[in-house]
Design a protein around this motif. Structure first.
Motif, PDB file in Angstrom:
ATOM      1  N   ASN A 121       0.811  -1.214   0.000  1.00 21.01           N
ATOM      2  CA  ASN A 121       0.000   0.000   0.000  1.00 21.01           C
ATOM      3  C   ASN A 121       0.847   1.268   0.000  1.00 21.01           C
ATOM      4  N   VAL A 122       1.990   1.215   0.675  1.00 18.55           N
ATOM      5  CA  VAL A 122       2.915   2.352   0.669  1.00 18.55           C
ATOM      6  C   VAL A 122       3.446   2.564  -0.752  1.00 18.55           C
ATOM      7  N   LEU A 123       3.819   1.465  -1.405  1.00 20.28           N
ATOM      8  CA  LEU A 123       4.329   1.539  -2.774  1.00 20.28           C
ATOM      9  C   LEU A 123       3.291   2.104  -3.736  1.00 20.28           C
ATOM     10  N   ILE A 124       2.072   1.598  -3.654  1.00 22.90           N
ATOM     11  CA  ILE A 124       1.028   2.044  -4.581  1.00 22.90           C
ATOM     12  C   ILE A 124       0.716   3.519  -4.356  1.00 22.90           C
ATOM     13  N   GLY A 125       0.651   3.941  -3.096  1.00 18.17           N
ATOM     14  CA  GLY A 125       0.417   5.354  -2.793  1.00 18.17           C
ATOM     15  C   GLY A 125       1.475   6.246  -3.406  1.00 18.17           C
ATOM     16  N   SER A 169     -15.101  21.732  -7.745  1.00 21.40           N
ATOM     17  CA  SER A 169     -14.383  20.828  -8.646  1.00 21.40           C
ATOM     18  C   SER A 169     -14.186  19.467  -7.983  1.00 21.40           C
ATOM     19  N   SER A 170     -13.842  19.479  -6.696  1.00 14.81           N
ATOM     20  CA  SER A 170     -13.633  18.228  -5.956  1.00 14.81           C
ATOM     21  C   SER A 170     -14.935  17.463  -5.777  1.00 14.81           C
ATOM     22  N   ILE A 171     -16.013  18.184  -5.454  1.00 15.82           N
ATOM     23  CA  ILE A 171     -17.311  17.542  -5.252  1.00 15.82           C
ATOM     24  C   ILE A 171     -17.799  16.899  -6.550  1.00 15.82           C
ATOM     25  N   LEU A 172     -17.630  17.609  -7.665  1.00 19.83           N
ATOM     26  CA  LEU A 172     -18.065  17.069  -8.955  1.00 19.83           C
ATOM     27  C   LEU A 172     -17.259  15.839  -9.344  1.00 19.83           C
ATOM     28  N   THR A 173     -15.950  15.869  -9.094  1.00 25.53           N
ATOM     29  CA  THR A 173     -15.115  14.690  -9.353  1.00 25.53           C
ATOM     30  C   THR A 173     -15.568  13.524  -8.485  1.00 25.53           C
ATOM     31  N   THR A 174     -15.989  13.833  -7.265  1.00 24.31           N
ATOM     32  CA  THR A 174     -16.417  12.790  -6.328  1.00 24.31           C
ATOM     33  C   THR A 174     -17.733  12.146  -6.746  1.00 24.31           C
ATOM     34  N   ILE A 175     -18.733  12.967  -7.057  1.00 27.37           N
ATOM     35  CA  ILE A 175     -20.070  12.406  -7.306  1.00 27.37           C
ATOM     36  C   ILE A 175     -20.250  11.895  -8.730  1.00 27.37           C
ATOM     37  N   THR A 176     -19.407  12.367  -9.680  1.00 25.83           N
ATOM     38  CA  THR A 176     -19.550  11.897 -11.061  1.00 25.83           C
ATOM     39  C   THR A 176     -18.547  10.806 -11.419  1.00 25.83           C
ATOM     40  N   CYS A 177     -17.665  10.449 -10.459  1.00 26.40           N
ATOM     41  CA  CYS A 177     -16.739   9.318 -10.611  1.00 26.40           C
ATOM     42  C   CYS A 177     -15.674   9.539 -11.678  1.00 26.40           C
ATOM     43  N   ASP A 192      -5.339  21.509  -9.210  1.00 27.34           N
ATOM     44  CA  ASP A 192      -4.837  21.169  -7.877  1.00 27.34           C
ATOM     45  C   ASP A 192      -5.880  20.497  -6.989  1.00 27.34           C
ATOM     46  N   THR A 193      -7.131  20.504  -7.427  1.00 25.62           N
ATOM     47  CA  THR A 193      -8.204  19.958  -6.574  1.00 25.62           C
ATOM     48  C   THR A 193      -8.957  18.829  -7.277  1.00 25.62           C
ATOM     49  N   GLY A 194      -9.906  19.176  -8.128  1.00 24.66           N
ATOM     50  CA  GLY A 194     -10.734  18.157  -8.773  1.00 24.66           C
ATOM     51  C   GLY A 194      -9.971  17.147  -9.591  1.00 24.66           C
ATOM     52  N   THR A 195      -8.885  17.581 -10.245  1.00 28.65           N
ATOM     53  CA  THR A 195      -8.099  16.660 -11.074  1.00 28.65           C
ATOM     54  C   THR A 195      -7.261  15.719 -10.221  1.00 28.65           C
ATOM     55  N   ILE A 196      -6.622  16.253  -9.200  1.00 28.16           N
ATOM     56  CA  ILE A 196      -5.605  15.502  -8.464  1.00 28.16           C
ATOM     57  C   ILE A 196      -6.171  14.565  -7.405  1.00 28.16           C
ATOM     58  N   ILE A 197      -7.422  14.810  -6.946  1.00 27.38           N
ATOM     59  CA  ILE A 197      -7.964  13.992  -5.851  1.00 27.38           C
ATOM     60  C   ILE A 197      -8.655  12.720  -6.339  1.00 27.38           C
ATOM     61  N   ALA A 198      -8.760  12.550  -7.652  1.00 28.88           N
ATOM     62  CA  ALA A 198      -9.527  11.436  -8.216  1.00 28.88           C
ATOM     63  C   ALA A 198      -9.191  10.063  -7.619  1.00 28.88           C
ATOM     64  N   PRO A 199      -7.914   9.699  -7.447  1.00 27.83           N
ATOM     65  CA  PRO A 199      -7.626   8.350  -6.945  1.00 27.83           C
ATOM     66  C   PRO A 199      -7.940   8.136  -5.474  1.00 27.83           C
ATOM     67  N   LEU A 200      -8.370   9.188  -4.772  1.00 32.07           N
ATOM     68  CA  LEU A 200      -8.694   9.053  -3.352  1.00 32.07           C
ATOM     69  C   LEU A 200     -10.092   8.491  -3.133  1.00 32.07           C
ATOM     70  N   MET A 201     -10.918   8.452  -4.202  1.00 32.15           N
ATOM     71  CA  MET A 201     -12.261   7.885  -4.102  1.00 32.15           C
ATOM     72  C   MET A 201     -12.277   6.498  -4.721  1.00 32.15           C
ATOM     73  N   GLY A 231      -6.484   0.529   0.215  1.00 33.26           N
ATOM     74  CA  GLY A 231      -5.423   0.545   1.221  1.00 33.26           C
ATOM     75  C   GLY A 231      -4.325   1.545   0.935  1.00 33.26           C
ATOM     76  N   TYR A 232      -4.138   1.895  -0.342  1.00 29.81           N
ATOM     77  CA  TYR A 232      -3.074   2.830  -0.725  1.00 29.81           C
ATOM     78  C   TYR A 232      -3.439   4.282  -0.452  1.00 29.81           C
ATOM     79  N   ILE A 233      -4.723   4.564  -0.264  1.00 29.20           N
ATOM     80  CA  ILE A 233      -5.215   5.943  -0.212  1.00 29.20           C
ATOM     81  C   ILE A 233      -4.486   6.816   0.824  1.00 29.20           C
ATOM     82  N   PRO A 234      -4.236   6.339   2.053  1.00 29.43           N
ATOM     83  CA  PRO A 234      -3.522   7.206   3.018  1.00 29.43           C
ATOM     84  C   PRO A 234      -2.105   7.566   2.579  1.00 29.43           C
ATOM     85  N   PHE A 235      -1.519   6.800   1.671  1.00 29.25           N
ATOM     86  CA  PHE A 235      -0.132   7.016   1.274  1.00 29.25           C
ATOM     87  C   PHE A 235       0.013   7.773  -0.047  1.00 29.25           C
TER      88      PHE A 235
END
Length: 449
Positions: A148-152, A356-364, A397-406, A424-428
């Protein structure tokens, strides 16, 4: 139509229902496809009841699905390519030489720099993860670093592609919708990118020091022996990923770069590694695995095209769902409500990042998180005399970059299939947290405002 046919609490209920469906799937460890299917059926029935025609809803979904047809081919190609890069000895050779030349280094730090550099030239985060990232992942596992550390770390480096690579489809979409030029946006982005990259690098360097003493040289030697006895290993095989990176750097679309690398990998699998055509087809469809009796067996493994079918269903469900949400006006309701009153430049930037972050979150997917804020807020930025480059930077810096956290995001789904880790990688994935925080901080300090 939406304001006349739906009350605010119903609109909120639509979004909450979807979120709860996905949370339920994750909590009971079942495929998120069920959450998307249930939400899609429920949304369709709900909007029909509220006065929308089923034909209109169907064409909303069909339009969204047609627009993303290249994505479906890319998903299946990634499944095939990972398997062929394993069977051809390309990834095993990268791991073999990685063990040889990266032993004794701070691997997390060095690998983060390598992935970041490669991602800029490849122009795609998912493409970087599923090719070079696979090899780096295998090397790191051999060095005893937790998966998980590696994937993060790989995700952090790879997503720099979608942020600043001049050949990134997402960055070019951002430039197009904000009506800005790459040179000007890159200059503005450097204000947040440089501190973000430095902070992330320092964190991975410090984290990497924890694993420097974990390397068992005898076990590394054993893995190298297993690779050499199972594959024809040569530095010449490393030319395939190099050529792929160069093709991307010269503007060749990623789908064509992957197709070329897949074709070359098939030839190498047959002519160099000695696999039959039947075996190669089996690898492409059902995946590749090796049986050496060593820990190499859990490193050199892939699921093939068949493993991507579930992802394909989820992605199509996500696209259909987001198309309905957009077409029925639910997203417009949130946008209108959120930006009803803007009292300062910094408030506008903060709300831009949040929307931007909310739209990335709810539209996948990041597309909505880029297009809608760019289209709707451009006038607000002009009214407050804020450069459009800052709008582009904030979205990136927001909607584009946070995508893999969901975990339900298209990017995260592909990462899960390629690496075997769904959340499991998300925290890293450090950079994905640092970038939004830095852009908010800079909005309060930036002289451009």
């Amino acid at each position: 139509m939406i304001k006349n046919s739906l009350r605010p609490f119903e609109i909120y209920g639509v979004i909450i229902f979807f979120v709860l469906s996905i949370i339920f799937c994750i909590s009971v460890d079942i495929s998120m496809a069920y959450g998307f299917i249930v939400s899609l059926v429920a949304y369709t029935l709900f909007f029909i009841k509220k006065g929308f025609k089923w034909k209109d809803l169907f064409f909303m979904m069909l339009k969204g699905l047609r627009e993303c047809k290249i994505l479906y081919a890319l998903i299946l190609l990634i499944g095939a390519t990972v398997s062929i890069w394993l069977s051809s000895g390309i990834v095993p050779s990268m791991i073999y030489y990685g063990f040889k030349y990266m032993a004794g280094t701070n691997f997390l730090f060095a690998a983060f720099l390598l992935i970041s550099f490669s991602a800029v030239f490849m122009g795609t985060a998912v493409g970087t993860v599923s090719t070079i990232g696979v090899a780096v992942f295998g090397i790191g596992l051999g060095f005893g670093i937790p998966s998980n550390v590696l994937i993060g770390m790989i995700v952090s480096g790879a997503f720099i592609a979608d942020k600043i690579s001049p050949i990134s489809g997402l960055l070019n979409l951002t430039l197009s919708t904000t009506n800005t030029r790459y040179k000007n946006v890159l200059k503005s982005m450097s204000v947040t990118l440089i501190p973000t990259f430095i902070i992330t690098s320092v964190i991975y360097y410090l984290l990497g020091t924890r694993y420097e003493g974990n390397i068992d040289l005898s076990s590394i030697k054993s893995l190298q022996t297993s690779i050499a006895s199972s594959f024809y290993v040569s530095s010449y095989l490393l030319s395939v990923p190099v050529i792929m990176v160069l093709m991307s750097a010269f503007g060749v679309k990623i789908i064509y770069s992957i197709l070329v690398s897949l074709f070359v990998g098939i030839l190498i699998s047959s002519l160099v590694q000695g696999f039959s055509i039947v075996q190669i087809i089996d690898f492409i469809i059902f995946g590749f695995k090796i049986n050496t009796g060593s820990s190499l067996d859990r490193i050199l493994i892939s699921g093939g095209v068949i493993s991507m079918i579930e992802v394909l269903i989820i992605v199509m469900g996500a696209i259909s769902l987001s198309s309905i949400i957009e077409g029925t006006g639910v997203i417009d309701f949130f946008i209108d409500k959120f930006f009803k009153r803007i009292e300062s430049k910094r408030e506008l930037i903060l709300k831009t990042g949040l929307v931007s972050s909310i739209l990335t979150t709810i539209t996948c997917d990041q597309t909505m998180g880029i297009v809608l804020p760019s289209r709707i807020l451009s006038h607000e930025y002009e009214k407050l005399s804020i450069k459009k480059e800052i709008l582009a930077r904030t979205i990136s810096d927001t909607g584009t970059i946070i995508a893999p956290l969901m975990p339900w995001n298209v990017n995260a789904l592909l990462i899960a299939i390629v690496t075997g880790s769904s959340k499991g990688y998300i925290p890293f994935a450090v950079l994905c947290y640092i970038a939004p925080l830095v852009t908010i901080l800079v909005s309060y300090l930036d002289f451009e405002l």
